[in-house]
Each structure stands twice: as C-alpha cells, then as structure tokens.
Design an enzyme around this catalytic site. Structure first.
Site, PDB file in Angstrom:
ATOM      1  N   GLU A   1      -5.690  -4.506  10.414  1.00 32.83           N
ATOM      2  CA  GLU A   1      -4.664  -3.490  10.607  1.00 32.83           C
ATOM      3  C   GLU A   1      -4.956  -2.692  11.887  1.00 32.83           C
ATOM      4  O   GLU A   1      -5.692  -1.696  11.844  1.00 32.83           O
ATOM      5  CB  GLU A   1      -4.631  -2.544   9.418  1.00 32.83           C
ATOM      6  CG  GLU A   1      -4.316  -3.233   8.113  1.00 32.83           C
ATOM      7  CD  GLU A   1      -3.715  -2.277   7.105  1.00 32.83           C
ATOM      8  OE1 GLU A   1      -2.654  -2.580   6.576  1.00 32.83           O
ATOM      9  OE2 GLU A   1      -4.305  -1.206   6.876  1.00 32.83           O
TER      10      GLU A   1
ATOM     11  N   GLU B   1      -7.071   4.908   7.340  1.00 30.58           N
ATOM     12  CA  GLU B   1      -6.821   6.315   6.981  1.00 30.58           C
ATOM     13  C   GLU B   1      -8.011   6.908   6.226  1.00 30.58           C
ATOM     14  O   GLU B   1      -8.300   8.094   6.342  1.00 30.58           O
ATOM     15  CB  GLU B   1      -5.514   6.422   6.173  1.00 30.58           C
ATOM     16  CG  GLU B   1      -4.308   6.223   7.084  1.00 30.58           C
ATOM     17  CD  GLU B   1      -3.083   5.636   6.416  1.00 30.58           C
ATOM     18  OE1 GLU B   1      -2.992   5.665   5.177  1.00 30.58           O
ATOM     19  OE2 GLU B   1      -2.215   5.131   7.150  1.00 30.58           O
TER      20      GLU B   1
ATOM     21  N   HIS C   1      -9.751   1.195   4.535  1.00 32.11           N
ATOM     22  CA  HIS C   1      -8.488   1.448   5.233  1.00 32.11           C
ATOM     23  C   HIS C   1      -8.727   2.473   6.349  1.00 32.11           C
ATOM     24  O   HIS C   1      -9.496   3.414   6.184  1.00 32.11           O
ATOM     25  CB  HIS C   1      -7.427   1.953   4.249  1.00 32.11           C
ATOM     26  CG  HIS C   1      -6.065   1.962   4.862  1.00 32.11           C
ATOM     27  ND1 HIS C   1      -5.647   2.965   5.694  1.00 32.11           N
ATOM     28  CD2 HIS C   1      -5.040   1.065   4.789  1.00 32.11           C
ATOM     29  CE1 HIS C   1      -4.407   2.692   6.109  1.00 32.11           C
ATOM     30  NE2 HIS C   1      -4.015   1.546   5.573  1.00 32.11           N
TER      31      HIS C   1
ATOM     32  N   ASN D   1       0.867  -1.179   0.000  1.00 27.99           N
ATOM     33  CA  ASN D   1       0.000   0.000   0.000  1.00 27.99           C
ATOM     34  C   ASN D   1       0.906   1.233   0.000  1.00 27.99           C
ATOM     35  O   ASN D   1       1.450   1.604   1.038  1.00 27.99           O
ATOM     36  CB  ASN D   1      -0.889  -0.032   1.259  1.00 27.99           C
ATOM     37  CG  ASN D   1      -1.763   1.206   1.375  1.00 27.99           C
ATOM     38  OD1 ASN D   1      -1.830   2.017   0.451  1.00 27.99           O
ATOM     39  ND2 ASN D   1      -2.430   1.349   2.508  1.00 27.99           N
ATOM     40  N   TRP D   2       1.067   1.825  -1.160  1.00 29.37           N
ATOM     41  CA  TRP D   2       2.000   2.956  -1.276  1.00 29.37           C
ATOM     42  C   TRP D   2       1.426   4.246  -0.682  1.00 29.37           C
ATOM     43  O   TRP D   2       2.142   5.226  -0.550  1.00 29.37           O
ATOM     44  CB  TRP D   2       2.367   3.190  -2.747  1.00 29.37           C
ATOM     45  CG  TRP D   2       3.374   2.221  -3.274  1.00 29.37           C
ATOM     46  CD1 TRP D   2       3.964   1.199  -2.593  1.00 29.37           C
ATOM     47  CD2 TRP D   2       3.924   2.190  -4.597  1.00 29.37           C
ATOM     48  NE1 TRP D   2       4.847   0.532  -3.405  1.00 29.37           N
ATOM     49  CE2 TRP D   2       4.835   1.110  -4.638  1.00 29.37           C
ATOM     50  CE3 TRP D   2       3.720   2.947  -5.756  1.00 29.37           C
ATOM     51  CZ2 TRP D   2       5.562   0.798  -5.792  1.00 29.37           C
ATOM     52  CZ3 TRP D   2       4.433   2.626  -6.903  1.00 29.37           C
ATOM     53  CH2 TRP D   2       5.342   1.562  -6.922  1.00 29.37           C
ATOM     54  N   LYS D   3       0.127   4.259  -0.413  1.00 29.82           N
ATOM     55  CA  LYS D   3      -0.520   5.480   0.095  1.00 29.82           C
ATOM     56  C   LYS D   3      -0.203   6.654  -0.851  1.00 29.82           C
ATOM     57  O   LYS D   3      -0.093   6.438  -2.046  1.00 29.82           O
ATOM     58  CB  LYS D   3      -0.103   5.734   1.544  1.00 29.82           C
ATOM     59  CG  LYS D   3      -0.261   4.467   2.404  1.00 29.82           C
ATOM     60  CD  LYS D   3      -0.089   4.674   3.860  1.00 29.82           C
ATOM     61  CE  LYS D   3      -0.313   3.343   4.576  1.00 29.82           C
ATOM     62  NZ  LYS D   3      -0.220   3.465   6.019  1.00 29.82           N
TER      63      LYS D   3
ATOM     64  N   GLY E   1       2.738  -0.979   4.268  1.00 26.89           N
ATOM     65  CA  GLY E   1       2.800   0.435   3.903  1.00 26.89           C
ATOM     66  C   GLY E   1       4.234   0.884   3.720  1.00 26.89           C
ATOM     67  O   GLY E   1       4.853   0.645   2.682  1.00 26.89           O
ATOM     68  N   GLY E   2       4.790   1.527   4.740  1.00 21.41           N
ATOM     69  CA  GLY E   2       6.126   2.129   4.658  1.00 21.41           C
ATOM     70  C   GLY E   2       7.185   1.231   4.038  1.00 21.41           C
ATOM     71  O   GLY E   2       7.948   1.671   3.159  1.00 21.41           O
TER      72      GLY E   2
ATOM     73  N   SER F   1       3.195  -1.907  10.314  1.00 21.88           N
ATOM     74  CA  SER F   1       4.646  -1.992  10.548  1.00 21.88           C
ATOM     75  C   SER F   1       5.247  -3.359  10.209  1.00 21.88           C
ATOM     76  O   SER F   1       6.150  -3.838  10.897  1.00 21.88           O
ATOM     77  CB  SER F   1       4.990  -1.586  11.979  1.00 21.88           C
ATOM     78  OG  SER F   1       4.593  -0.241  12.213  1.00 21.88           O
TER      79      SER F   1
ATOM     80  N   GLY G   1       2.297   2.511  10.699  1.00 22.55           N
ATOM     81  CA  GLY G   1       3.282   3.586  10.539  1.00 22.55           C
ATOM     82  C   GLY G   1       3.946   4.005  11.835  1.00 22.55           C
ATOM     83  O   GLY G   1       4.616   5.029  11.901  1.00 22.55           O
TER      84      GLY G   1
END
Ligand code: PGA
Length: 248
Positions: A164, A96, A94, A9-11, A231-232, A210, A170
């Site tokens: 999640e 976010e 998600h 997930n590159w956001k 993600g990150g 994470s 993150g």
C-alpha cells in the site's frame, strides 16, 4: 495458481446500524462468488455482530489490529485470542498504524509473530511515502519492512502481504498497474530471498491504495497482483461487490 483475495478495510467507519444495512445488501450481491476470497475488516466493535451475519457464507472477517501481549493491563487493546473468537485474519502494519499510532517495525514484528503463534492469519502491510518514492528509496524501504516485520517468522503459509503506497491511500491517486506490478514483483523476489522459491510463488500480494470498481480489473490483471485491500471504496456494498467481482 494463487486464489485472489479482495479485503475491505473499513477503518474507523460504520455504526452497528450502518454495518447491518451493508451486510444485508452485500451478502446477496456476492453469494455466487466462489473463486475469490472475500474478507471484511470492520472496527472491532462490529466483529461479533458480523460473525453472526456471515456464518455459513463466503465472507471471512479480519480485525484491523491487535496487541502482542496475551492479556492484562493494556487499556484499549485487544489480544489475538479475542480476535480469534470472531475473525480468521488480522491486519498488521497498516501505514495508518505506523503513522498515527507510532508502530515501529519492532512492534509490528511482535504482533505478526503473536498472531501466527495463536493461529490467526495475517494481512501484513507495507509501503513507501511520497517522499521516499521521490528520493528513489521505495525498494530499500520495502525491503526493510519485509525483513524487520517478518523476522523470526518460520512459515508464510498464513501470511498475505499487502503493498500500500502511502501516497495512494485515500488520495484518489492509484499507482498505475505498471508501477504496482513492478513493486509486487520486487516484494515477491525479496520474499524468495528469505523464504525460498515455493513460498514466493505461493504467497498472495494484495495491492491497496484508491482501488475502485473502475480500476480493480486492470490492477488484478497484473501477474504479481493477487487481490486488493480496499479502504474508501469498500464502504459501499454495491461498489465493493463490483470490486469483488472484478473478473466480470
Ligand atoms: P483506500 O485505502 O482504498 O481508501 O485508498 C486503502 C487502505 O488504506 O487499506
């Protein structure tokens, strides 16, 4: 046996040039992977380009979002049909989107139903906040997200679930494999109650929050963790390839 899935997930990250250098390196690094579903969810500005770059490869694409209406005056939104031009999957629910864009269970439910009706596959996300966990309400919260988010859905054949925990996204604070396993089993059992045993045993439940090269294997080893939503650590081609190759 459930086939593992590792999804990036590159956001809101990466320009065209950055995506190009990622995919040039990444394709080669995972070329030989045949036993894991690999999914990239870039910003929608990159879907067209990445479709061309991943055609006839073992990499699938996902959109990070879509709207539930078919078309019309919805400035800034993209529809399921538009996503379908380029991607197999769409991420829905998600945290976010729930947190920053006010998406309620009801909106998420409309999106899930529309995506499935249009033939997309859905990565359906859920998870509790720090506060909800501290109050011991995480299971109650998750059960509600499942019940409301999947209302009216007939079959979960085209649904992958992602757990999640918001406190782990993150933050570098990964859920321990034991904590994650406990919730994954709970999710599977909630799905069993609504959709039956066969569906519960078949559905893939990804962990997100994470995930890194250093902790992927111990998470994926858990019996009810069937992959990861990353993600990150998915922004770096080598690091993400290491996660995809968690089996060693
Ligand atoms: P993270 O994000 O890996 O950076 O914690 C995961 C996600 O939000 O999907």
């Amino acid at each position: 046996m459930r086939r593992p899935m590792i999804a990036a997930n590159w956001k809101m990250n990466k320009t065209m040039a950055e995506a190009r250098s990622f995919i040039d390196a990444f394709r080669g690094l995972v070329r030989d992977v045949t036993d894991v579903d690999i999914v990239l969810a870039p910003p929608s500005t990159l879907l067209c380009k990445l479709r061309k770059e991943t055609d006839s490869s073992n990499i699938m694409l996902a959109s990070q979002n879509m709207f539930y209406e078919d078309k019309g005056a919805f400035t800034g939104e993209i529809s399921a049909d538009m996503v379908k031009d380029f991607a197999e999957y769409v991420i829905i629910g998600h945290s976010e989107r729930r947190q920053y864009f006010g998406e309620s269970d009801d909106v998420i439910n409309k999106k899930v139903n529309k995506a499935l009706e249009k033939g997309l596959k859905v990565i359906f996300c859920m998870g509790e906040t720090d506060e909800e966990r501290e109050e011991g309400r995480e299971k109650e919260v998750i059960a509600k997200q499942i019940k409301n988010g999947l209302d009216g859905v007939g079959s979960l054949d085209n649904v992958v679930v992602a757990y999640e925990p918001i406190w782990a996204i993150g933050t570098g604070k990964t859920a321990t494999p034991e904590i994650a396993q406990e919730v994954h089993l709970f999710i599977r059992n909630e799905i069993r109650k609504i959709f039956g045993n066969e569906t519960a045993e078949k559905i893939r439940i990804l962990y997100g929050g994470s995930v890194k090269p250093g902790n992927a294997a111990e998470l994926m080893e858990q019996p009810d963790i069937d992959g990861g939503l990353v993600g990150g650590a998915s922004l770096d081609a080598e690091g993400f390839a290491q996660i995809v190759k968690f089996k060693g």
